[in-house]
Design a protein around this motif. Structure first.
Motif, PDB file in Angstrom:
ATOM      1  N   CYS A  92      81.645  52.582 -31.198  1.00 14.23           N
ATOM      2  CA  CYS A  92      82.151  51.333 -30.603  1.00 14.23           C
ATOM      3  C   CYS A  92      81.100  50.227 -30.642  1.00 14.23           C
ATOM      4  CB  CYS A  92      82.708  51.564 -29.197  1.00 14.23           C
ATOM      5  SG  CYS A  92      81.513  51.917 -27.911  1.00 14.23           S
ATOM      6  N   ASP A  93      79.832  50.563 -30.641  1.00 14.73           N
ATOM      7  CA  ASP A  93      78.738  49.574 -30.473  1.00 14.73           C
ATOM      8  C   ASP A  93      77.844  49.549 -31.700  1.00 14.73           C
ATOM      9  OD1 ASP A  93      76.852  47.853 -29.441  1.00 14.73           O
ATOM     10  OD2 ASP A  93      75.980  49.290 -28.056  1.00 14.73           O
ATOM     11  N   THR A  94      78.141  48.729 -32.775  1.00 13.42           N
ATOM     12  CA  THR A  94      79.357  47.961 -32.980  1.00 13.42           C
ATOM     13  C   THR A  94      79.865  48.154 -34.415  1.00 13.42           C
ATOM     14  OG1 THR A  94      78.049  45.996 -33.627  1.00 13.42           O
ATOM     15  CG2 THR A  94      78.752  46.105 -31.347  1.00 13.42           C
ATOM     16  N   ARG A 123      68.725  44.793 -35.459  1.00 12.54           N
ATOM     17  CA  ARG A 123      67.772  44.702 -34.338  1.00 12.54           C
ATOM     18  C   ARG A 123      68.390  44.140 -33.051  1.00 12.54           C
ATOM     19  NH1 ARG A 123      63.084  44.959 -37.012  1.00 12.54           N
ATOM     20  NH2 ARG A 123      64.399  45.578 -38.742  1.00 12.54           N
ATOM     21  N   GLU A 124      69.750  44.237 -32.929  1.00 13.07           N
ATOM     22  CA  GLU A 124      70.377  43.748 -31.692  1.00 13.07           C
ATOM     23  C   GLU A 124      69.953  44.588 -30.501  1.00 13.07           C
ATOM     24  OE1 GLU A 124      73.400  43.453 -28.480  1.00 13.07           O
ATOM     25  OE2 GLU A 124      72.863  45.236 -29.615  1.00 13.07           O
ATOM     26  N   GLU A 125      69.751  45.895 -30.746  1.00 10.64           N
ATOM     27  CA  GLU A 125      69.485  46.814 -29.631  1.00 10.64           C
ATOM     28  C   GLU A 125      68.038  46.751 -29.153  1.00 10.64           C
ATOM     29  OE1 GLU A 125      71.757  48.111 -28.060  1.00 10.64           O
ATOM     30  OE2 GLU A 125      73.446  48.601 -29.354  1.00 10.64           O
ATOM     31  N   THR A 126      67.187  45.987 -29.847  1.00 14.38           N
ATOM     32  CA  THR A 126      65.783  45.929 -29.419  1.00 14.38           C
ATOM     33  C   THR A 126      65.353  44.483 -29.179  1.00 14.38           C
ATOM     34  OG1 THR A 126      65.202  46.172 -31.753  1.00 14.38           O
ATOM     35  CG2 THR A 126      65.042  48.135 -30.384  1.00 14.38           C
ATOM     36  N   ALA A 305      79.489  52.813 -24.747  1.00 16.09           N
ATOM     37  CA  ALA A 305      78.335  52.438 -25.569  1.00 16.09           C
ATOM     38  C   ALA A 305      77.081  53.124 -25.030  1.00 16.09           C
ATOM     39  CB  ALA A 305      78.159  50.923 -25.553  1.00 16.09           C
ATOM     40  N   HIS A 306      76.200  53.543 -25.916  1.00 16.00           N
ATOM     41  CA  HIS A 306      74.903  54.154 -25.581  1.00 16.00           C
ATOM     42  C   HIS A 306      75.057  55.527 -24.915  1.00 16.00           C
ATOM     43  CE1 HIS A 306      72.730  49.955 -25.429  1.00 16.00           C
ATOM     44  NE2 HIS A 306      73.629  50.032 -26.398  1.00 16.00           N
ATOM     45  N   THR A 307      76.245  56.107 -24.908  1.00 19.74           N
ATOM     46  CA  THR A 307      76.412  57.437 -24.314  1.00 19.74           C
ATOM     47  C   THR A 307      76.561  58.474 -25.426  1.00 19.74           C
ATOM     48  OG1 THR A 307      78.838  57.471 -24.285  1.00 19.74           O
ATOM     49  CG2 THR A 307      77.756  56.402 -22.422  1.00 19.74           C
TER      50      THR A 307
END
Ligand SMILES: [Zn+2]
Length: 333
Positions: A92-94, A123-126, A305-307
């Motif tokens: 889902c992300d993304t 690099r959206e997650e950092t 998300a993130h799980t």
């Protein structure tokens, strides 16, 4: 070739290419090569660094962009599929948004639509350096559909984030000669106590998230640090750096500097997109912080998300392809 029926298949391929933030080259190359096979006028790489790049494809002069990020949080989780859902890191992300945007764009190109573009970032997650590089590379950015898991509900406002770093500098000394030193931790505690008294906007949130200092049991600490993290409401106009600086005038050993900043967003849906329904507000922030105007809209639920059970519903993927297509028809040309 890809079709609407296999947005599912494309998503599975994207999930199975590991792309943990700062290691995105493989997924970027895959998407770049795929876009090259479609009838865009231009498909360019926008350099970020040796670990990944942004991709920007256009048809005509874009009036609207479809955008999603291709990096994910660790660990890599390969795809798994059941009757109704697709699971895996990025489902889902993304990567779901990315897959549906690619399929919708392909359909739009086949239908002869023009004046739109697609953008994929890293690099959206950092550090968000991908979107920052994109913004500095393009002089003007049209209205952007930001693909983040919103259960396909339009999100027009979101909170921002700001971190402030407090630092106190003292002077080291042997603790048996404590009078010769200046204790930076004492100074930090006093400064922090005064900073607790500032009044923030009632909808915003402030957390002290990190504190460090000191060297050993026999050394008066010469340095101490604390980090403050704000989640800022779109209605909050306070300048917290200025407020901190003012308080610290009474604390000569203390300084404050800005760390990360992503502005809150309050935007409106253009009338062409009124069919999407009413814009919602969310408390997380997205790459829309760095763009001029847009809306967040994507398949999946942020709760996953993130799980380790990250997932998206297959039927939501089909709906997303149709919805992105409808947006292109309404805003491009
Ligand atoms: Zn995320």
């Amino acid at each position: 070739m890809i079709s609407q029926q296999n947005s599912h298949e494309l998503l599975i391929k994207l999930i199975d290419i590991p792309s943990i933030s700062s290691d995105e080259n493989a997924v970027c190359t895959f998407v770049f090569d795929l876009l090259k096979t479609m009838s865009f006028d231009t498909v360019q790489r926008i350099p970020v660094d040796e670990h990944g790049f942004n991709i920007f494809a256009t048809k005509g002069v874009p009036k609207v962009l479809l955008q999603a990020h291709l990096d994910v949080v660790p660990p890599h989780i390969p795809s798994r599929v059941d009757e109704t859902k697709i699971y895996g890191r990025g489902s889902c992300d993304t990567k779901a948004s990315a897959a549906c945007m690619i399929v919708a764009a392909q359909q739009a190109l086949a239908d002869g639509l023009t004046n739109f573009g697609v953008v994929f970032t890293v690099r959206e997650e950092t550090s968000m350096v991908g979107i920052k590089k994109l913004v500095s590379a393009l002089p003007q950015i049209p209205f952007t559909i930001v693909g983040e898991p919103s259960k396909l509900q339009p999100v027009t406002s979101h909170f921002g984030m700001l971190t402030l770093n407090l630092e106190t500098k003292g002077k080291a000394a042997h603790t048996s000669q404590a009078g010769e030193g200046v204790n930076a931790i004492d100074a930090l505690i006093k400064a922090a106590a005064d900073l607790q008294k500032i009044t923030i906007h009632p909808d915003s949130m402030l957390s002290v998230v990190k504190i460090e200092g000191g060297v050993a049991s026999n050394i008066v600490p010469p340095l101490a640090k604390a980090r403050y993290s704000f989640r800022i409401s779109p209605d909050d106009k306070n300048d917290y750096l200025e407020m901190f600086t003012k308080v610290l005038k009474n604390h000569p050993l203390a300084t404050v500097t800005k760390g990360f900043e992503a502005g809150a967003v309050k935007s409106k849906l253009p009338s062409e997109l009124s069919f999407l329904g009413k814009g919602q507000t969310v408390k997380y922030f997205t790459e829309l912080s760095f763009l001029q105007s847009g809306v967040i809209l994507g398949p999946g639920d942020i709760i996953h998300a993130h799980t380790d059970i990250e997932q998206v519903q297959k039927k939501e993927l089909d709906e997303a392809v149709l919805l992105y297509g409808k947006i292109l028809v309404a805003m491009a040309n």
